[in-house]
Design a protein around this motif. Structure first.
Motif, PDB file in Angstrom:
ATOM      1  N   GLY A  93     -15.726   1.748  89.046  1.00 29.19           N
ATOM      2  CA  GLY A  93     -14.597   0.639  89.201  1.00 29.19           C
ATOM      3  C   GLY A  93     -15.030   0.037  87.277  1.00 29.19           C
ATOM      4  O   GLY A  93     -13.840  -0.907  86.936  1.00 29.19           O
ATOM      5  N   LYS A  94     -15.859   0.413  86.660  1.00 29.85           N
ATOM      6  CA  LYS A  94     -16.328  -0.485  85.500  1.00 29.85           C
ATOM      7  C   LYS A  94     -16.224   0.496  84.212  1.00 29.85           C
ATOM      8  O   LYS A  94     -16.200   1.755  84.136  1.00 29.85           O
ATOM      9  N   LEU A  95     -15.591  -0.059  82.908  1.00 34.48           N
ATOM     10  CA  LEU A  95     -14.739   0.694  81.726  1.00 34.48           C
ATOM     11  C   LEU A  95     -16.640   1.001  80.742  1.00 34.48           C
ATOM     12  O   LEU A  95     -17.054  -0.234  80.505  1.00 34.48           O
ATOM     13  N   VAL A  96     -17.066   2.216  80.932  1.00 40.23           N
ATOM     14  CA  VAL A  96     -18.622   2.368  79.510  1.00 40.23           C
ATOM     15  C   VAL A  96     -18.106   3.203  78.558  1.00 40.23           C
ATOM     16  O   VAL A  96     -17.198   3.923  78.618  1.00 40.23           O
ATOM     17  N   ALA A  97     -18.709   2.753  77.327  1.00 42.27           N
ATOM     18  CA  ALA A  97     -18.563   3.037  76.756  1.00 42.27           C
ATOM     19  C   ALA A  97     -19.170   4.609  75.827  1.00 42.27           C
ATOM     20  O   ALA A  97     -21.070   3.929  76.293  1.00 42.27           O
ATOM     21  N   ILE A  98     -19.086   5.533  75.286  1.00 42.66           N
ATOM     22  CA  ILE A  98     -20.291   6.534  74.961  1.00 42.66           C
ATOM     23  C   ILE A  98     -19.835   6.817  73.062  1.00 42.66           C
ATOM     24  O   ILE A  98     -18.590   6.313  72.925  1.00 42.66           O
ATOM     25  N   PRO A  99     -20.521   6.469  72.401  1.00 39.76           N
ATOM     26  CA  PRO A  99     -20.563   7.763  70.890  1.00 39.76           C
ATOM     27  C   PRO A  99     -19.289   8.305  70.805  1.00 39.76           C
ATOM     28  O   PRO A  99     -18.307   8.394  70.222  1.00 39.76           O
ATOM     29  N   THR A 100     -19.047   9.531  71.762  1.00 43.63           N
ATOM     30  CA  THR A 100     -17.941  10.427  71.226  1.00 43.63           C
ATOM     31  C   THR A 100     -17.846  11.550  72.220  1.00 43.63           C
ATOM     32  O   THR A 100     -19.712  10.927  73.010  1.00 43.63           O
ATOM     33  N   LYS A 101     -17.124  11.979  73.263  1.00 47.27           N
ATOM     34  CA  LYS A 101     -17.627  12.485  73.898  1.00 47.27           C
ATOM     35  C   LYS A 101     -17.447  13.955  73.945  1.00 47.27           C
ATOM     36  O   LYS A 101     -18.476  14.597  72.834  1.00 47.27           O
ATOM     37  N   GLY A 102     -18.672  14.567  75.074  1.00 47.81           N
ATOM     38  CA  GLY A 102     -19.477  15.216  75.209  1.00 47.81           C
ATOM     39  C   GLY A 102     -20.952  15.093  74.308  1.00 47.81           C
ATOM     40  O   GLY A 102     -21.357  16.284  73.308  1.00 47.81           O
ATOM     41  N   SER A 103     -21.053  14.322  74.089  1.00 46.23           N
ATOM     42  CA  SER A 103     -22.533  13.475  72.741  1.00 46.23           C
ATOM     43  C   SER A 103     -23.112  13.985  74.380  1.00 46.23           C
ATOM     44  O   SER A 103     -23.400  13.553  75.741  1.00 46.23           O
ATOM     45  N   THR A 104     -25.021  13.741  73.382  1.00 44.82           N
ATOM     46  CA  THR A 104     -25.490  13.460  74.242  1.00 44.82           C
ATOM     47  C   THR A 104     -25.748  12.525  75.460  1.00 44.82           C
ATOM     48  O   THR A 104     -26.158  12.184  76.331  1.00 44.82           O
ATOM     49  N   ASN A 105     -25.376  11.222  74.822  1.00 44.10           N
ATOM     50  CA  ASN A 105     -25.113  10.228  75.219  1.00 44.10           C
ATOM     51  C   ASN A 105     -24.454  10.237  76.523  1.00 44.10           C
ATOM     52  O   ASN A 105     -24.803   9.134  77.313  1.00 44.10           O
ATOM     53  N   GLU A 106     -23.571  10.959  76.109  1.00 41.73           N
ATOM     54  CA  GLU A 106     -22.365  10.929  77.466  1.00 41.73           C
ATOM     55  C   GLU A 106     -23.121  11.647  78.647  1.00 41.73           C
ATOM     56  O   GLU A 106     -23.149  11.474  80.067  1.00 41.73           O
ATOM     57  N   ILE A 107     -24.420  12.515  77.846  1.00 41.09           N
ATOM     58  CA  ILE A 107     -24.388  13.621  79.277  1.00 41.09           C
ATOM     59  C   ILE A 107     -25.671  12.814  79.923  1.00 41.09           C
ATOM     60  O   ILE A 107     -25.860  12.980  81.266  1.00 41.09           O
ATOM     61  N   SER A 108     -26.224  12.235  78.791  1.00 42.12           N
ATOM     62  CA  SER A 108     -27.573  11.688  80.004  1.00 42.12           C
ATOM     63  C   SER A 108     -26.520  10.255  80.998  1.00 42.12           C
ATOM     64  O   SER A 108     -27.996   9.784  82.233  1.00 42.12           O
ATOM     65  N   LEU A 109     -25.609   9.392  80.194  1.00 42.56           N
ATOM     66  CA  LEU A 109     -25.175   8.522  81.086  1.00 42.56           C
ATOM     67  C   LEU A 109     -24.484   9.462  82.739  1.00 42.56           C
ATOM     68  O   LEU A 109     -24.927   8.821  83.592  1.00 42.56           O
ATOM     69  N   ASP A 152      -9.760   6.491  86.938  1.00 42.01           N
ATOM     70  CA  ASP A 152      -9.157   5.070  87.418  1.00 42.01           C
ATOM     71  C   ASP A 152     -10.121   3.901  87.806  1.00 42.01           C
ATOM     72  O   ASP A 152     -11.391   5.086  87.996  1.00 42.01           O
ATOM     73  N   LYS A 153     -10.516   3.464  88.530  1.00 49.02           N
ATOM     74  CA  LYS A 153     -11.468   2.202  88.929  1.00 49.02           C
ATOM     75  C   LYS A 153     -11.862   2.872  89.831  1.00 49.02           C
ATOM     76  O   LYS A 153     -12.585   2.507  90.475  1.00 49.02           O
ATOM     77  N   SER A 154     -11.097   4.304  90.838  1.00 41.54           N
ATOM     78  CA  SER A 154     -12.027   4.149  91.934  1.00 41.54           C
ATOM     79  C   SER A 154     -13.361   5.061  91.997  1.00 41.54           C
ATOM     80  O   SER A 154     -14.467   5.394  92.560  1.00 41.54           O
ATOM     81  N   GLY A 155     -14.274   5.640  90.336  1.00 41.34           N
ATOM     82  CA  GLY A 155     -15.332   5.300  89.666  1.00 41.34           C
ATOM     83  C   GLY A 155     -15.415   5.602  88.254  1.00 41.34           C
ATOM     84  O   GLY A 155     -15.012   3.784  88.385  1.00 41.34           O
ATOM     85  N   VAL A 156     -15.880   5.824  87.087  1.00 36.06           N
ATOM     86  CA  VAL A 156     -16.687   5.214  86.470  1.00 36.06           C
ATOM     87  C   VAL A 156     -15.772   5.631  85.068  1.00 36.06           C
ATOM     88  O   VAL A 156     -15.517   6.862  85.326  1.00 36.06           O
ATOM     89  N   GLN A 157     -15.321   4.525  84.732  1.00 35.22           N
ATOM     90  CA  GLN A 157     -14.153   5.063  83.614  1.00 35.22           C
ATOM     91  C   GLN A 157     -14.786   5.267  82.109  1.00 35.22           C
ATOM     92  O   GLN A 157     -15.863   4.633  81.631  1.00 35.22           O
ATOM     93  N   LEU A 158     -14.797   6.532  81.499  1.00 31.73           N
ATOM     94  CA  LEU A 158     -15.567   6.446  80.584  1.00 31.73           C
ATOM     95  C   LEU A 158     -14.826   6.434  78.555  1.00 31.73           C
ATOM     96  O   LEU A 158     -13.354   7.003  78.822  1.00 31.73           O
ATOM     97  N   ILE A 159     -14.828   5.722  77.817  1.00 30.18           N
ATOM     98  CA  ILE A 159     -14.116   5.830  77.147  1.00 30.18           C
ATOM     99  C   ILE A 159     -15.131   6.024  75.396  1.00 30.18           C
ATOM    100  O   ILE A 159     -16.277   5.296  75.388  1.00 30.18           O
ATOM    101  N   ALA A 160     -14.611   6.768  74.498  1.00 32.97           N
ATOM    102  CA  ALA A 160     -15.217   7.037  73.884  1.00 32.97           C
ATOM    103  C   ALA A 160     -14.929   6.449  72.267  1.00 32.97           C
ATOM    104  O   ALA A 160     -13.845   5.583  71.987  1.00 32.97           O
ATOM    105  N   MET A 161     -16.050   5.261  71.399  1.00 30.89           N
ATOM    106  CA  MET A 161     -15.864   4.963  70.237  1.00 30.89           C
ATOM    107  C   MET A 161     -17.497   4.573  69.551  1.00 30.89           C
ATOM    108  O   MET A 161     -18.122   4.996  70.546  1.00 30.89           O
ATOM    109  N   ALA A 162     -17.087   4.352  68.834  1.00 26.67           N
ATOM    110  CA  ALA A 162     -17.999   4.543  67.629  1.00 26.67           C
ATOM    111  C   ALA A 162     -19.337   3.153  67.752  1.00 26.67           C
ATOM    112  O   ALA A 162     -18.895   2.173  68.691  1.00 26.67           O
ATOM    113  N   PRO A 163     -20.078   3.323  68.028  1.00 27.00           N
ATOM    114  CA  PRO A 163     -21.124   1.743  68.350  1.00 27.00           C
ATOM    115  C   PRO A 163     -21.104   0.925  67.722  1.00 27.00           C
ATOM    116  O   PRO A 163     -20.732   0.235  68.543  1.00 27.00           O
TER     117      PRO A 163
END
Length: 348
Positions: free
Chosen positions: A142-158, A172-183
């Motif tokens: 249900g939380k919003l989690v940032a990764i540097p960019t879509k398809g990045s190695t960091n997103e795959i690890s997440l 939506d908040k039924s799972g984990v929401q991802l958002i891409a943004m620069a660190p």
């Protein structure tokens, strides 16, 4: 008599001209070109401390020494691996340092890129915002989690980290929401309470923790796959550059090896080199303590863990980043050319 002397002089000039022509033909630097005209190698890298071997290879002069006096190089910094991959696919760069996931995606689309060597394994952490109510991976539902960019190695690890806890990515908040943004933007978003957590390459996680904005919930050596010992920074090149300038590609690998040895032997002398290169790339250096913390979270190695990359590639397929995979699954055999790495390690 005058005509004989003139004729003899003319013959001498012609002979000297021919000899001079012979001196300007043949192999150039590293035997990679048929002209002594300077060759320019265009090198790409990301503006992250996890690319420290590249920074040191440049600043210590290892790269220029290995390439030779007849070779010039230009450095182009990228904010993310997707932009790097596009630049290589369109011929804007020849060789460079990047994370593996965007390269795997590019390979599936074009088949014109090769992984040559590793540079660093690991160096990303999961950081959570203070006041978000998140203290563990399970709390990310249900939380919003940032990764540097879509398809990045960091997103795959997440995504792998979430799978380990039975969590799914959702919109939506039924799972984990991802958002891409620069660190850097993630740091600001956390300050403003807009993001709950992020999986970021160092030193961003440490910086967020040091500023009292958040806490590191999962250390770098617990990030999947393989508990942090997965390729995060690799050296890749285009098929064309490898075919035309194989020896120059090998020179880059040798400079990388020189840099890794220097960092391991002289970490204290590395901090200023990394900061100076970051300043050239971004206009701003980095405090020695942050660089020190980052280097302690890296496993610098030229080896490539193909098993980890295969796991990460399958996650990218499941996430929809890699299309057109047949019933036989992914075939990444053509993605690698580790022959130069073998020669480098064997001292050939």
């Amino acid at each position: 008599m005058f005509r004989k002397v003139a004729y003899s002089s003319l013959m001498i000039v012609l002979i000297l001209t021919l000899l001079s022509g012979c001196g300007t033909s043949g192999s150039g630097s590293n035997g990679s070109s048929k002209s002594v005209d300077p060759i320019t190698v265009r090198i790409g890298l990301l503006k992250n401390v996890t690319h420290a071997p590249a920074f040191v290879a440049i600043k210590k002069g290892y790269l220029q020494d290995r390439l030779g006096a007849n070779v010039k190089f230009e450095v182009q910094g990228f904010n993310n691996g997707s932009d790097f991959s596009t630049a290589m696919a369109t011929g804007q760069i020849d060789i460079g340092y990047v994370g593996p996931s965007p390269i795997i995606n590019q390979y599936i689309r074009s088949k014109n890129i090769k992984i040559l060597s590793g540079a660093n394994n690991g160096g990303a952490v999961l950081v959570t915002r203070k006041g978000s109510g998140v203290t563990s991976v399970k709390d990310l539902a249900g939380k919003l989690v940032a990764i540097p960019t879509k398809g990045s190695t960091n997103e795959i690890s997440l995504r792998l980290l979430l799978q380990e806890q039975g969590l799914k990515v959702s919109t939506d908040k039924s799972g984990v929401q991802l958002i891409a943004m620069a660190p850097a933007d993630t740091l600001t978003a956390m300050k403003q309470g807009q993001v709950d957590a992020a999986l970021l390459p160092e030193p961003w996680g440490t910086q967020i923790a040091n500023e009292g904005i958040g806490n590191i919930a999962v250390e770098w050596d617990q990030i999947p796959p393989n508990k942090g010992n997965y390729p995060l920074t690799i050296i890749v090149t285009s098929d064309d550059f490898l075919k035309e300038h194989r020896n120059l590609a090998k020179s880059v690998l040798l400079a990388n090896e020189d840099a890794i040895k220097f960092i391991k032997d002289s970490p204290g002398d590395t901090y200023s080199l990394v900061s100076d290169e970051l300043k050239e790339l971004t206009g701003k250096g980095l405090e020695a303590e942050l660089i020190k913390a980052t280097l302690s979270h890296l496993n610098l190695t030229m080896n490539i863990d193909q098993d980890s990359l295969k796991i990460m590639a399958q996650v990218a397929v499941d996430a929809g980043y890699i299309k057109g995979v047949g019933a036989d699954g992914l075939d990444l055999a053509g993605l690698y050319d580790l022959s130069l790495l073998k020669e480098t390690q064997e001292g050939k």
